[in-house]
Design a protein around this motif. Sequence first.
Motif, short mmCIF file in Angstrom:
data_model
loop_
_atom_site.label_atom_id
_atom_site.label_comp_id
_atom_site.label_asym_id
_atom_site.label_seq_id
_atom_site.Cartn_x
_atom_site.Cartn_y
_atom_site.Cartn_z
N ASN A 1 0.95 -1.10 0.16
CA ASN A 1 0.32 -0.14 0.04
C ASN A 1 0.90 0.96 -0.15
O ASN A 1 0.54 2.22 -0.46
N VAL A 2 1.85 1.64 0.30
CA VAL A 2 2.92 2.65 0.57
C VAL A 2 4.28 2.41 -0.93
O VAL A 2 4.81 1.13 -0.58
N GLN A 3 3.69 2.98 -1.65
CA GLN A 3 4.42 3.02 -3.24
C GLN A 3 6.03 3.53 -2.80
O GLN A 3 5.91 5.13 -2.60
N ASN A 4 6.76 2.55 -1.97
CA ASN A 4 8.07 3.65 -1.25
C ASN A 4 9.48 2.65 -1.93
O ASN A 4 9.78 1.41 -2.71
N ARG A 5 10.57 3.43 -2.48
CA ARG A 5 12.15 2.90 -2.61
C ARG A 5 12.66 2.83 -2.14
O ARG A 5 13.83 1.58 -2.14
N ASN A 6 12.07 2.87 -0.63
CA ASN A 6 13.23 2.20 0.56
C ASN A 6 12.15 1.66 1.62
O ASN A 6 11.88 1.86 2.64
N LYS A 7 11.58 0.12 0.57
CA LYS A 7 10.59 -0.54 1.33
C LYS A 7 11.90 -1.85 2.15
O LYS A 7 12.64 -2.10 1.12
N ILE A 8 12.32 -1.97 3.62
CA ILE A 8 12.87 -2.91 4.29
C ILE A 8 11.80 -4.30 4.54
O ILE A 8 10.42 -3.97 5.08
N GLU A 9 12.23 -5.71 4.03
CA GLU A 9 10.91 -6.61 4.52
C GLU A 9 12.33 -7.27 5.07
O GLU A 9 12.86 -8.33 4.86
N ILE A 10 11.25 -7.86 6.41
CA ILE A 10 12.04 -8.69 7.16
C ILE A 10 11.45 -9.80 7.44
O ILE A 10 10.32 -9.44 7.11
N PRO A 11 12.11 -11.37 7.44
CA PRO A 11 11.10 -12.72 7.03
C PRO A 11 10.58 -12.63 8.87
O PRO A 11 9.69 -13.29 8.65
#
Length: 867
Positions: A837-847
């Motif tokens: 939902n957040v169109q962001n170039r600095n997206k971080i996703e962790i397991p």
Amino acid sequence: MKHLKNRIHFIFAATSFLILNCAGTARANERSRELTPPENVKIASFPFGQTLTPTSAVIRWDRVPSANNYLVVIFKMHEKEIILHEEVKNVPGTSVEFTDLDSSTTYEVVVNSVIVHVDGTREQSKDATRLQFTTRNACTGSTIFVPCSAHCVPTCKNRRPACDRRCISGCSCPLDIPYMENGRCISKEECKKAGAPPTEVVKRPTGLKIHRIKGTRNLLFTWNKVTGADHYRVIVTLSDGTEIQRHKVEVEVMIIKDLKPRTRYKFKVQAIFVKFSEGSSRTLILGMPPMIPPEISQVTNTSFFAKWQGYPGATGFKMVIYDGTTGEILQIFDNLAEFYVTVQGLSPATVYGVTIIVTLPGTEVESGEQTVKTLGEEGQSVFFGDGPDEIIHIIEETTTTTVAPPSTAPYVPTCRQVEQSFQVFQHGDEDIPKCDKDGNYAPTQCLTSTSSCHCVERRSGDKIEGTDFKSKTSSFALACDKYGQFNIPPLQVRTSIIDTTTIRVRWDRLPTARFYIVKIFNGYEGLFIKSVTVDLRPTIAVGGLDRGTPYVVIVVAVNSDGWTSTDNVQGSFIATPHLDPPTNLRLEQFSKNQMKFSWQKDEIALNYDVEVSQRGNGKPTKFENVTKDHIIFPVHGVDPYVAKIRSKGVTTVPGTRTTVVTSSNTVSLTRPPTCLFPPLNVVFVIDVSTAASEEEYEKVKLLYYNLIMGLTPVAASTNDVTGTRFAAVKTYGVSRTMFDFDNERFDNAGNIWAAVKFVGRTEAANFNVERMVDHVYSEFLAPGQRTGARRNVHTAVISFIGDIGITRSPDFEQKTRRLQSATNFITIAVDGAPQQNVQNRNKIEIPSYDDTQIAYDLVMRILCNLK
């Protein structure tokens, strides 16, 4: 109220004197009247019992009408002298308590009547009333003093004595060991074996072990502690009996030096007892008959039977065992209630001296010495020759006890006998042992009192350690009749150190095993310490151990029928370290081309060994004997660095002046190089509406803590163009600013962390992303905002997104792009959260929530690359 009453009495007395003074000579007539001493001075007696104890006494007397207070003096009668013990003035009532008296001691109390006149003059009775009394004997051993029921003490034969209403003070037994047997208090369990002739065992050292010391011709000689021993004598002889060394030590460890290779030696250790009871006189008073030496009979390799005659006025007996060669005391047995005893635990073929001491009020009398030599031959020799260059176990002495003839030696009752005695004497909720048809103990014993079961030895009933289970139907129940009959090869056990009190145990998994029992024993003494039941995993961490202590670990396998493998196997030996590894490890960028590895110093450690390596990039760099709390090292490239560290110190071998180096286990930390950060304005967005658990939420807050510490130093004010200034927003259905950049309270990392730490969760509303984005922009980034954000300084917004609802507002994407164009918007989410939902170039996703360290590293890299 008692003191108030006395004070009122004194005021009325003074008032009467004032009135009499107005009457002329009445006051003189009052003074001329002779003041009498108090009568009926005695030890106080109350309904609850006697007030005379071994260390205290309450004195009472009758009131003298004309006196308004009393002077009480107590003297101590010591031999032929009278010593002032205490003087108590201005006693308003008719009693006084003394609480610091000596037991079995005679005192004399002198009580005078006193009257104090209005003008301050004192008048004291010419005569005084005297009282002599002797304090009670001190209760020794496990007995306690009771004020009223000393004549009514349960015994093993009469557990419920018929008590009358007499009040007799003296020694009795406490509730946990309520039965008096042969002058000592014992428990219900001990009553089962009561009735056998009294037996005393000489406390000689057991568990003798010899260890080779690496690279030397020395041996480490150890043994088990002997309770009560004053010191030990270690004797080293050649095989022909020639003595070559003799040492006196006070601990259970001795390094024996300068031994010759390929030579036979004998090693002997004796426990030495040198102290008699403090304050006891051993003088024979004129006119007292001598104590006759004891008669010795029924001598075996390790025991003998002794008996002696009574003595008039005796309050107890002691037996002293002497070394027949040197005359030194080896053991003193106190509180012997009978005129006979069996002595066990002696060495074969050894001469002993035996005397009896009779205890009398104020003195002790010792008999003449009777000598006895035990049967048998002297012990084996130990061969000391060339061997492996390491510490190895050479020999362990096993102590055997030879049972004396049935008429004197204690016996172990059968299960049937114990069962019958329980049926006769049992009361309360005691557990009756279970017996089989042959009269032996049933292999499985289940206790009602503890709601648990365990396995026992069939003949003695002794518990097999480590065999506890809940019930016969539990998933970890054992077939005790098949203990040790699960026929498998011994499990190969491996152990490793976690810290000073915790070890890791591993073993090979057995397909036919349903679960395992891990047993821990003391490495030197062989005493059972604890056990842990493990399901199918072939590894477990065992904690609660002692630092710097050796242990032996064995693993027993149990099959689906409850059969266990044998525990008579060689275990894995491991010693917990004396030192803990360093804590609070930090690995951070120090300069453009350097990193800093720091830790919290330990008070015990002298220095540290550090090893730094880069993954996949050659040989590690070592820093030895570091005394600071950090090191700085150069970095190259972007691959992660691994820093390992251990604490080092020294310890002294007990009983020697030899010091050896000791170290902790190694701990490590991995971190990729980052950078030196430019000045920053950082806004933390904390989602308090997250559906994460409380434990997961705490891990999110720990991420914020690491970011705070990693982005220090904190700028001192909004005018400071260096360092980092922080602001924080709490968001859920609506967003609220917790503190702005210009809040002076938040000019240090501690206050910033405290504000974040105590933010709790709420389930009042879902996280509204659109409102959060709008609030952050308008509050901190919009033209004309007044939150103190420094100009010409990079700004970053860091938001850990929990559970984001779908936002369908047509203005949502526009507001998000506006925020992204104004700042560096960094979002962090756990795998599966609808971050799309957040169109962001600095997206971080962790397991998962356990991987916040990954998020930390990625955030730091983004901040390093700000343009």
